[in-house]
Scaffold this motif. Structure first.
Motif, PDB file in Angstrom:
ATOM      1  N   ALA A 278     -18.713  -2.608  11.031  1.00 53.01           N
ATOM      2  CA  ALA A 278     -18.128  -2.853   9.802  1.00 53.01           C
ATOM      3  C   ALA A 278     -16.580  -3.250  10.091  1.00 53.01           C
ATOM      4  N   LEU A 279     -16.032  -3.902  11.174  1.00 56.94           N
ATOM      5  CA  LEU A 279     -14.553  -5.058  11.097  1.00 56.94           C
ATOM      6  C   LEU A 279     -15.046  -6.242  10.562  1.00 56.94           C
TER       7      LEU A 279
ATOM      8  N   SER B 210     -17.876  -7.060   9.223  1.00 65.40           N
ATOM      9  CA  SER B 210     -18.948  -6.957   7.731  1.00 65.40           C
ATOM     10  C   SER B 210     -17.696  -7.237   7.156  1.00 65.40           C
ATOM     11  N   THR B 211     -16.616  -7.124   7.189  1.00 69.98           N
ATOM     12  CA  THR B 211     -15.438  -7.310   6.632  1.00 69.98           C
ATOM     13  C   THR B 211     -15.237  -8.893   6.453  1.00 69.98           C
TER      14      THR B 211
ATOM     15  N   SER C 132     -20.013  -0.755   4.959  1.00 75.26           N
ATOM     16  CA  SER C 132     -18.854   0.392   4.652  1.00 75.26           C
ATOM     17  C   SER C 132     -19.154   0.934   5.817  1.00 75.26           C
TER      18      SER C 132
ATOM     19  N   MET D 200     -20.417  -6.901   2.183  1.00 77.24           N
ATOM     20  CA  MET D 200     -19.792  -5.977   2.878  1.00 77.24           C
ATOM     21  C   MET D 200     -20.147  -4.922   3.112  1.00 77.24           C
TER      22      MET D 200
ATOM     23  N   GLN E 100     -15.748 -13.276   6.444  1.00 77.47           N
ATOM     24  CA  GLN E 100     -16.373 -14.543   4.667  1.00 77.47           C
ATOM     25  C   GLN E 100     -17.781 -13.876   6.132  1.00 77.47           C
TER      26      GLN E 100
ATOM     27  N   HIS F 174     -19.885 -12.606   6.489  1.00 79.08           N
ATOM     28  CA  HIS F 174     -20.629 -11.988   5.714  1.00 79.08           C
ATOM     29  C   HIS F 174     -20.754 -11.042   3.821  1.00 79.08           C
ATOM     30  N   GLN F 175     -19.733 -12.299   3.410  1.00 82.82           N
ATOM     31  CA  GLN F 175     -19.706 -12.243   2.288  1.00 82.82           C
ATOM     32  C   GLN F 175     -20.819 -12.668   0.939  1.00 82.82           C
TER      33      GLN F 175
END
Length: 233
Positions: A15-16, A18-19, A31, A29, A21, A23-24
């Motif tokens: 999750a971390l 996924s926030t 959750s 992103m 760059q 994974h943009q």
């Protein structure tokens, strides 16, 4: 089903990341809730396929299938006979799971992973490619988000394995993925193993019964076909 604290940490790491760059693009992103829900749906999907006697192929991870028969076949050398009697679930790690690193398939026993010779594994067992749309129907998120969550979790397992450490990751409804000393395997839940065994065993009996019925029918008609020519008894 609940997963261990260690497994929760792995999902939190996913999750971390996924926030970040990287994974943009694509699904963007994802959750923490989507990652956990998708991973649970992933495990339930694989377990359902195995209970139905089917294997599942997953790119950049491997395939879930069945080992060779664990019963005495009376010395049979018939390959088809052996293939139809495969019945214990096994995970075969793919070469693309840890690119550039040799990885062995393992069988888990007592929490330990030991090498398993998968020569000839899967045989005539039906196999399907992972269906993210099907999984998304259970995850509560759309196909793209569900796929991204699962693929990123698998990538996290790959990264940890390539660092050479011990990896333990619960897969809800299925069991626990383990990696140690270059060997990867899954410790399947006991009830799943029992049900999957029964399914494949019953299919083998059905196939054998069908073959015998056909043979008896042919004999009752006074002959059998060989190379397209009917040979009478």
């Amino acid at each position: 089903s609940k997963i261990s604290t260690k497994s929760q940490r792995i999902l939190q790491d996913v999750a971390l990341k996924s926030t970040g760059q990287l994974h943009q693009i694509g699904a963007g992103m994802v959750s923490p809730e989507a990652i956990e829900s998708s991973w649970e749906a992933f495990g339930a999907y694989i377990a359902r396929q195995l209970r139905n006697g089917k294997g599942v192929s997953i790119p950049k991870f491997g395939q879930f299938t069945f080992t060779a028969a664990d019963v005495d076949l009376g010395g049979t050398t018939n390959q088809d006979e052996r293939n139809r009697l495969y019945r214990t679930p096994v995970f075969l790690a793919g070469k693309d799971f840890t690119p550039g690193m040799r990885i062995q398939t393992g069988i888990v026993s007592g929490g330990n992973v030991r090498p398993y010779d998968n020569h000839g594994a899967s045989g005539n067992i039906p196999k399907v490619k992972i269906n993210y749309l099907d999984i998304s129907l259970s995850s509560g998120y759309n196909k793209d988000v569900t796929r991204a969550a699962i693929e990123r979790t698998i990538r996290q397992l790959s990264d940890k394995a390539r660092k050479g450490g011990y990896v333990s990751m619960d897969i809800p409804s299925l069991g626990t993925f383990l990696f140690k000393s270059g060997i990867a395997g899954v410790n399947f839940h006991g009830d799943l193993v029992a049900e999957a065994k029964d399914t494949v065993k019953n299919r083998a009996r059905t196939m054998k019964s069908g073959a015998l019925t056909q043979m008896n029918l042919t004999r009752s008609m006074g002959g059998f076909r060989s190379g397209g020519i009917t040979v009478t008894a």
